[in-house]
Design a protein around this motif. Structure first.
Motif, PDB file in Angstrom:
ATOM      1  N   PRO A   2       0.818  -1.225   0.000  1.00 27.19           N
ATOM      2  CA  PRO A   2       0.000   0.000   0.000  1.00 27.19           C
ATOM      3  C   PRO A   2       0.850   1.273   0.000  1.00 27.19           C
ATOM      4  CG  PRO A   2      -0.756  -1.524   1.715  1.00 27.19           C
ATOM      5  CD  PRO A   2       0.493  -2.102   1.150  1.00 27.19           C
ATOM      6  N   VAL A  29      -7.612  -3.863  -5.186  1.00 24.98           N
ATOM      7  CA  VAL A  29      -8.984  -4.238  -4.823  1.00 24.98           C
ATOM      8  C   VAL A  29      -9.150  -5.747  -4.986  1.00 24.98           C
ATOM      9  CG1 VAL A  29     -10.215  -2.072  -5.316  1.00 24.98           C
ATOM     10  CG2 VAL A  29      -9.698  -3.641  -7.194  1.00 24.98           C
ATOM     11  N   PRO A  54     -11.779  -9.294  -0.154  1.00 23.83           N
ATOM     12  CA  PRO A  54     -10.679  -8.517   0.422  1.00 23.83           C
ATOM     13  C   PRO A  54     -10.187  -9.058   1.766  1.00 23.83           C
ATOM     14  CG  PRO A  54     -12.707  -7.203   0.315  1.00 23.83           C
ATOM     15  CD  PRO A  54     -13.041  -8.561  -0.193  1.00 23.83           C
ATOM     16  N   ALA A  75      -6.902  -7.129  -8.026  1.00 18.88           N
ATOM     17  CA  ALA A  75      -6.381  -6.353  -9.154  1.00 18.88           C
ATOM     18  C   ALA A  75      -5.759  -5.070  -8.654  1.00 18.88           C
ATOM     19  CB  ALA A  75      -7.500  -6.039 -10.132  1.00 18.88           C
TER      20      ALA A  75
HETATM   21  C1  HEC Z   1       3.438 -13.092   3.530  1.00 15.37           C
HETATM   22  C2  HEC Z   1       2.017 -13.096   3.304  1.00 15.37           C
HETATM   23  C3  HEC Z   1       1.483 -12.712   1.951  1.00 15.37           C
HETATM   24  C4  HEC Z   1       1.893 -13.170   0.746  1.00 15.37           C
HETATM   25  C5  HEC Z   1       2.985 -14.167   0.425  1.00 15.37           C
HETATM   26  C6  HEC Z   1       1.030 -12.544  -0.237  1.00 15.37           C
HETATM   27  N1  HEC Z   1       0.124 -11.722   0.378  1.00 15.37           N
HETATM   28 FE1  HEC Z   1      -1.277 -10.602  -0.521  1.00 15.37          FE
HETATM   29  N2  HEC Z   1      -1.861  -9.854   1.254  1.00 15.37           N
HETATM   30  C7  HEC Z   1      -1.274 -10.161   2.457  1.00 15.37           C
HETATM   31  C8  HEC Z   1      -1.803  -9.268   3.476  1.00 15.37           C
HETATM   32  C9  HEC Z   1      -1.432  -9.260   4.949  1.00 15.37           C
HETATM   33  C10 HEC Z   1      -2.710  -8.387   2.808  1.00 15.37           C
HETATM   34  C11 HEC Z   1      -3.533  -7.235   3.406  1.00 15.37           C
HETATM   35  C12 HEC Z   1      -2.895  -5.922   2.941  1.00 15.37           C
HETATM   36  C13 HEC Z   1      -3.506  -4.671   3.498  1.00 15.37           C
HETATM   37  O1  HEC Z   1      -3.729  -4.601   4.710  1.00 15.37           O
HETATM   38  O2  HEC Z   1      -3.772  -3.754   2.685  1.00 15.37           O
HETATM   39  C14 HEC Z   1      -2.704  -8.788   1.411  1.00 15.37           C
HETATM   40  C15 HEC Z   1      -3.455  -8.160   0.448  1.00 15.37           C
HETATM   41  C16 HEC Z   1      -3.386  -8.442  -0.884  1.00 15.37           C
HETATM   42  C17 HEC Z   1      -4.149  -7.728  -1.905  1.00 15.37           C
HETATM   43  C18 HEC Z   1      -5.046  -6.515  -1.699  1.00 15.37           C
HETATM   44  C19 HEC Z   1      -6.474  -6.849  -1.580  1.00 15.37           C
HETATM   45  C20 HEC Z   1      -6.881  -7.390  -0.212  1.00 15.37           C
HETATM   46  O3  HEC Z   1      -7.353  -8.516  -0.189  1.00 15.37           O
HETATM   47  O4  HEC Z   1      -6.715  -6.674   0.802  1.00 15.37           O
HETATM   48  C21 HEC Z   1      -3.834  -8.319  -3.090  1.00 15.37           C
HETATM   49  C22 HEC Z   1      -4.389  -7.958  -4.462  1.00 15.37           C
HETATM   50  C23 HEC Z   1      -2.874  -9.366  -2.811  1.00 15.37           C
HETATM   51  N3  HEC Z   1      -2.637  -9.414  -1.456  1.00 15.37           N
HETATM   52  C24 HEC Z   1      -2.317 -10.156  -3.778  1.00 15.37           C
HETATM   53  C25 HEC Z   1      -1.272 -11.027  -3.531  1.00 15.37           C
HETATM   54  C26 HEC Z   1      -0.589 -11.750  -4.577  1.00 15.37           C
HETATM   55  C27 HEC Z   1      -0.941 -11.697  -6.059  1.00 15.37           C
HETATM   56  C28 HEC Z   1       0.404 -12.463  -3.973  1.00 15.37           C
HETATM   57  C29 HEC Z   1       1.474 -13.297  -4.636  1.00 15.37           C
HETATM   58  C30 HEC Z   1       2.278 -12.636  -5.630  1.00 15.37           C
HETATM   59  C31 HEC Z   1       0.332 -12.189  -2.539  1.00 15.37           C
HETATM   60  N4  HEC Z   1      -0.701 -11.312  -2.319  1.00 15.37           N
HETATM   61  C32 HEC Z   1       1.144 -12.750  -1.594  1.00 15.37           C
HETATM   62  C33 HEC Z   1      -0.340 -11.142   2.704  1.00 15.37           C
HETATM   63  C34 HEC Z   1       0.369 -11.812   1.725  1.00 15.37           C
END
Ligand code: HEC
Length: 191
Positions: free
Chosen positions: A68, A85, A89, A179
């Motif tokens: 973010p 988004v 979420p 996305a």
């Molecule tokens: C280590 C843990 C971790 C991994 C690995 C991870 N994410 Fe996340 N992801 C999170 C967390 C925690 C959030 C909440 C973020 C926030 O508070 O805005 C998040 C949020 C997101 C969001 C924003 C929408 C939402 O649901 O809040 C997207 C899109 C996303 N992740 C895509 C991905 C993708 C694509 C990958 C792989 C390339 C990935 N993430 C890998 C932990 C992870």
């Protein structure tokens, strides 16, 4: 059977490429794509290296804070609005799609289910006088660590603590996690 499948695949391709072709004429599409590349090209390697070097719990911060923050930094630098988004979420406050985003995300999910690769799923158009662009974020191997079906108990616990209403687990490889959504700066109203 085979024929029907081919027809579906073809229909999917046409549906994806038709709007993309129409939008090729908009110079802002290239700008949007550059921003998406900068975003993904920074966040993904950071996620992977942090997981490798410090483990998945430490890496949560990358997706929760760094991603973010980078979106905000890109917005400030360029005047575009850059956000993430999702239909499911994790961060309910930050990642809620509006009606236009929801419609595109639903289309992306349907196309991905037909086998269209996530990186090809994007759409740009002028909505209410502003150019908007959405690029799907598909689930790759590294994403499953925090968005997959079975999470390491320490990861699951950390996520539950920060996101008690988390909806962003249970994903399979290739599904659309969400996305990046971009809105171009408002154009100066010309004479
Ligand atoms: C280590 C843990 C971790 C991994 C690995 C991870 N994410 Fe996340 N992801 C999170 C967390 C925690 C959030 C909440 C973020 C926030 O508070 O805005 C998040 C949020 C997101 C969001 C924003 C929408 C939402 O649901 O809040 C997207 C899109 C996303 N992740 C895509 C991905 C993708 C694509 C990958 C792989 C390339 C990935 N993430 C890998 C932990 C992870």
């Amino acid at each position: 059977m085979k024929r029907a499948h081919l027809a579906t695949a073809l229909a999917a391709c046409l549906a994806v490429t038709a709007p993309a072709l129409a939008d090729d004429t908009d110079p802002r599409q290239a700008e949007a794509r550059t921003l998406v590349k900068r975003f993904v090209g920074t966040v993904k390697p950071l996620l992977t290296s942090t997981i490798q070097e410090q483990g998945p719990v430490a890496a949560i911060e990358i997706c929760a804070e760094q991603a973010p923050a980078l979106a905000d930094q890109l917005s400030e630098e360029t005047g575009w609005s850059v956000r993430r988004v999702s239909l499911k979420p994790r961060n309910a406050e930050r990642a809620q799609p509006d009606a236009w985003e929801r419609e595109q995300l639903e289309r992306f999910a349907a196309r991905a289910a037909e086998g269209v690769p996530g990186p090809m799923l994007n759409h740009g158009e002028v909505v209410d006088g502003r150019y908007r662009y959405l690029q799907a974020q598909p689930v790759g191997g590294v994403c499953l660590v925090c968005h997959g079906e079975t999470l390491d108990p320490a990861v699951a616990e950390a996520i539950r603590t920060y996101y008690p209403d988390d909806r962003a687990t249970g994903y399979q490889l290739g599904e659309i996690r969400g996305a990046i959504t971009l809105t171009a700066p408002a154009e100066d109203a010309g004479p």
